[in-house]
Design a protein around this motif. Sequence first.
Motif, PDB file in Angstrom:
ATOM      1  N   GLN A  31       0.816  -1.218   0.000  1.00 43.61           N
ATOM      2  CA  GLN A  31       0.000   0.000   0.000  1.00 43.61           C
ATOM      3  C   GLN A  31       0.846   1.263   0.000  1.00 43.61           C
ATOM      4  O   GLN A  31       0.372   2.333  -0.374  1.00 43.61           O
ATOM      5  N   THR A  33       2.846   3.450  -1.674  1.00 46.51           N
ATOM      6  CA  THR A  33       3.231   3.735  -3.064  1.00 46.51           C
ATOM      7  C   THR A  33       4.499   4.594  -3.159  1.00 46.51           C
ATOM      8  O   THR A  33       5.038   4.760  -4.248  1.00 46.51           O
ATOM      9  N   LYS A  37       6.532   1.254  -6.235  1.00 48.56           N
ATOM     10  CA  LYS A  37       5.988   1.979  -7.395  1.00 48.56           C
ATOM     11  C   LYS A  37       5.134   1.040  -8.245  1.00 48.56           C
ATOM     12  O   LYS A  37       5.293  -0.179  -8.210  1.00 48.56           O
ATOM     13  N   ASP A  38       4.239   1.605  -9.038  1.00 47.10           N
ATOM     14  CA  ASP A  38       3.335   0.811  -9.876  1.00 47.10           C
ATOM     15  C   ASP A  38       4.073  -0.128 -10.819  1.00 47.10           C
ATOM     16  O   ASP A  38       3.611  -1.233 -11.086  1.00 47.10           O
ATOM     17  N   ALA A 129       1.389  -2.239  -9.294  1.00 39.74           N
ATOM     18  CA  ALA A 129      -0.028  -1.872  -9.445  1.00 39.74           C
ATOM     19  C   ALA A 129      -0.912  -3.111  -9.550  1.00 39.74           C
ATOM     20  O   ALA A 129      -1.979  -3.166  -8.923  1.00 39.74           O
ATOM     21  N   ARG A 132      -1.051  -4.874  -6.130  1.00 37.23           N
ATOM     22  CA  ARG A 132      -1.920  -4.123  -5.205  1.00 37.23           C
ATOM     23  C   ARG A 132      -3.387  -4.399  -5.487  1.00 37.23           C
ATOM     24  O   ARG A 132      -4.168  -4.669  -4.572  1.00 37.23           O
TER      25      ARG A 132
END
Length: 181
Positions: A31, A33, A37-38, A129, A132
């Motif tokens: 969580q 970020t 990173k994505d 991403a 997540r």
Amino acid sequence: RLAGIELIVLGLGEPYQHYDDKLKRYYSYLQNTQVVKDDDLIVLLDAYDVLLFPSIRSLHYRMATARTPVVACAESGIYPEPYTPWVYPQGLRGDGSSSASLNAAGHAFLRDRGQARFLNSGCIAGRGADMRKMLDEVHEMMLFIKDDQQAFVRYMLSHPHVISIDMPSLFLKKKYGLPSR
């Protein structure tokens, strides 16, 4: 560090109480970020019983060419729901959607037990991403499902476009039946 891969250990030295401990730690860590990173390539691993093959060095390439954005390692056993071979979409004969072909797929599993073709939640890889998004749903499932593997299997069965199985175990492998030394 292995081949440019940074190892971050979550939960080391903390008491293990339940299957969802690792999920809570994964979820909480991903969580952030600012840290994850994505586009970061993330590999979630169980401690002590997962082997990383030397081909892990090509993980970036393998993930770029995988048919789904998230890949889980494979195992030959089915846990924790023994009826799920009848609903697994990949790696089974009888791929059609009819109940007859699902029945054939289930029986193919019973004949070919040695092949690693089922999801094992002990090693899962994907971009930040995608991981997540998957963990958001899996984390919610843990409110009514008390086994992380069962939650990941159910997620895969309902999201086959997001997560697939690393067959034939090209870079990740659960350590079953191997000597402990």
